[in-house]
Structures are given as C-alpha cells and as structure tokens.
Scaffold this active site. Sequence first.
Site, PDB file in Angstrom:
ATOM      1  N   SER A  74      -2.949 -29.222   7.414  1.00 20.02           N
ATOM      2  CA  SER A  74      -2.315 -28.663   6.079  1.00 20.02           C
ATOM      3  C   SER A  74      -3.233 -27.853   5.207  1.00 20.02           C
ATOM      4  O   SER A  74      -2.607 -27.385   4.232  1.00 20.02           O
ATOM      5  CB  SER A  74      -1.234 -29.617   5.611  1.00 20.02           C
ATOM      6  N   GLY A  86      -4.612 -33.019   5.424  1.00 21.16           N
ATOM      7  CA  GLY A  86      -4.172 -32.129   6.633  1.00 21.16           C
ATOM      8  C   GLY A  86      -3.898 -33.296   7.693  1.00 21.16           C
ATOM      9  O   GLY A  86      -5.036 -34.095   8.201  1.00 21.16           O
ATOM     10  N   ALA A 127      13.593 -33.466  15.695  1.00 17.97           N
ATOM     11  CA  ALA A 127      13.212 -34.260  16.875  1.00 17.97           C
ATOM     12  C   ALA A 127      12.905 -33.271  18.121  1.00 17.97           C
ATOM     13  O   ALA A 127      12.114 -33.335  18.901  1.00 17.97           O
ATOM     14  CB  ALA A 127      14.287 -35.279  17.660  1.00 17.97           C
ATOM     15  N   TYR A 141       8.243 -31.239   0.187  1.00 22.63           N
ATOM     16  CA  TYR A 141       7.099 -30.730   1.132  1.00 22.63           C
ATOM     17  C   TYR A 141       7.756 -30.483   2.635  1.00 22.63           C
ATOM     18  O   TYR A 141       8.270 -31.103   3.206  1.00 22.63           O
ATOM     19  CB  TYR A 141       6.004 -31.857   1.243  1.00 22.63           C
ATOM     20  N   SER A 142       7.566 -29.230   2.768  1.00 20.71           N
ATOM     21  CA  SER A 142       8.004 -28.590   3.895  1.00 20.71           C
ATOM     22  C   SER A 142       7.024 -27.691   4.711  1.00 20.71           C
ATOM     23  O   SER A 142       6.768 -26.728   3.997  1.00 20.71           O
ATOM     24  CB  SER A 142       9.426 -28.111   3.805  1.00 20.71           C
ATOM     25  N   ASN A 143       6.696 -27.998   5.919  1.00 15.97           N
ATOM     26  CA  ASN A 143       5.793 -26.816   6.604  1.00 15.97           C
ATOM     27  C   ASN A 143       6.618 -25.581   6.700  1.00 15.97           C
ATOM     28  O   ASN A 143       6.068 -24.368   6.972  1.00 15.97           O
ATOM     29  CB  ASN A 143       5.604 -27.413   8.072  1.00 15.97           C
TER      30      ASN A 143
END
Length: 375
Positions: free
Chosen positions: A84, A325, A146, A186-188
């Site tokens: 990250s 990260g 998932a 928090y979101s990728n």
Amino acid sequence: MRRKAFGAVAAAVAAALTGLAAPASAETPAEILQAAAQAGVSVGYPGVIGLVRNGEAAQYIHAGYGNLTAKTPADPKARFRIGSDTKAFTAAVLLQLEAEGKLSLDDPLARWLPGSVNANGNDGTKITVRQVLNQTSGLPDYAADARFINSYVANTNPRQAWPPQTLVDIATSHPSLGAPGAAFHYSNTNYILAGMVIKAVTGNEPAAEIQRRVFEPLSLTNTSFPTSDPSLTGNYLTGYYIWLGVFYNDVTVSNVQAFGTAGAIVSTEDDLATFERALLSGKLLPPRQQAELKTTVPADNAGTRYGLGIGLSPTPCGLAWNHSGGVLGYFNLWLTSDDGSKQVLVAANENHLAGVATRGQTTLGNAAFKAYCAS
C-alpha cells in the site's frame, strides 16, 4: 492489503503510544530498531530490515534471513514488495496532473470514468477524485470479498488477470459504506480507480506515468511497477506465508495485477526513503498541491488522520507522516517528518494477511515509533 494494510499502522501507533516513555539515553534509534528486528525474527519473521535516517546520515539494521533455504542474511539493500505504500506514488501523479490543469480533484469520478461506479448505492457521479484519494468515497474494498481474497492468498495462478474494472465491479457488488465525504473507510478500490483516472486523463498506463513522473526524476533505479510479470529478480527478499505457525511457503512470485495502483510497486528501503523525503518536502509538487497532499481527514478515534495516500499520526515527539504496506509475503511501514529530514523504515518478508495486526507487526510498529522519537 485488506483494510488492515493501513490499520496495521494504526494498531502499531496505538500500541506505541500506550505508556510509551522516552527511550534510555544509551539507546540510539538504530539500536531500538535492531532490537525489534531480532524480536520480530524470534516471533516468526524469516527476516527484518530497516533504515534510520536523520538528515543525510543513515544507519541500516537487519536480522534473520532474506532466504530461508539458502540461509542468506536479510539485506537492508534488497528489493521487496511495498504494498500500500504504492498509494502515495499514485496520489502524487494525480496531484501533478491537477497542477498541470488536466483535472481537478473535485471532479466527479463519472467525468473520467462514466458508468464505472454505478451499483448498490455506489455512485460515481457523487464521488470526487479527492474523496477517492483520502479514502472517504464510501466504496467497499474488493480485497475484503472472498471471491478475490481467497484466490489471491491461494496463489495458485500468479498470472491470473485482474482487470481494474473487474476489481471495481467486485467492490460495487456490495452496498456503499456511506455517503461520499462522510467518513473514512480504507479501501483498495479507491486507488484502483485512481489509476483508472490517470489512464483516462493521460491515455497512458498508470505504471508508465509513475515511471516517468516519479521514478525517473528521483533516480529510483531499484524501484519498479510490475504490471504482468509476478517474479522478482536481482537482489530481493524472498517472501513467505506462514501456515499454522510452522510451515513457511515461498510466495515471492505472486499476482501483481491484484493490487496495481493500490499496491504493486517493488522498491528498496533507500528508494522508498528518497521518495518519501521528496514527496513530504515539496520536491514533487507545487505549493497548492502540496497543501492538498497534507490536508487530512480523521481515520480513527486515536488521532490518526489520512491525507492523500499518506497517514498522519500523533507521537510523543510530535506528528509523523506514515503508511504501511502488506501484500502476500511482505509487510513494511515508514515514518517521515513533515520536512522529510527524519525517517524510520522497517520491512519483513512474511505476511499471511491476518485480519488484525500480528505480534510481529505490532513489535515492529512499536519500535519504529520509538526509534523515530529517539532520533
């Protein structure tokens, strides 16, 4: 790279701030970090490396092995997957594009990516580029699904294609987490979309823009942005996944398309420190965009805040910029002063993507903050 990728630093901050006293006068920052590296190895990390920098003076630490089979010592100059920490590189490019008048951070996503975010209350016409970068978009994290995470962790097909829109579609198959701008989540997914915006604005792949705008000007010769090849070459730390606390699986070769502009970059402690100093000190951005980079939103109830791809945490010696990260096989974190002159970095070559900060991550995080305040 699940939500705990930044949360691991927040957990480490909380641990570090609980009863943290000033280090004994005999303890130098490097000694503090070295002791933690050895402790990290004792609780399961194959190897730990680190860097303490004050001005131009740098000290390196290491413990354990960079490769368990060959028994090669962990090399603080070795390359590793930074996870990250990639987000700050991505944010820097978008800020540069804004400085050039090619976009505004207040543009809605739909201006550049029409129809890309439009399901289950996730609405790209209401989410701005700024909200994507400061993690207040309300978008779910595809890495918590998932269908994605089980495939990624199994690592049976490191070359599996994960097109960015596919990752966004996985995320938006879930309901929105809240109104855009209302709260930090928090979101990728946010940084996958950030990369998509870079491509929409420039017509170029985001990896190429990051290479041209960041790697090359800063001479980050040991840093790369892999887009298809999952292998590592040259001097690198072998990445491991520990299973049942006993079995160490080599997961060095892992899928780089899975995180892209949210987490695919490979670097070294030296290159990462150079980038952080340049970013925080204003070398990469004009004053207006530098101010935007450092404009933060609350990230938790412990005083941690989030800017654009970087976190800001309270410490006994003042505020420190930071991020962590975590991808399969690798965990790292960094701290940097506001002017970039004082830095602490640490990395380990094991990560099994636990849902909470592991004992090793907490040990390294705690020590990183103590070392930072001792420097």
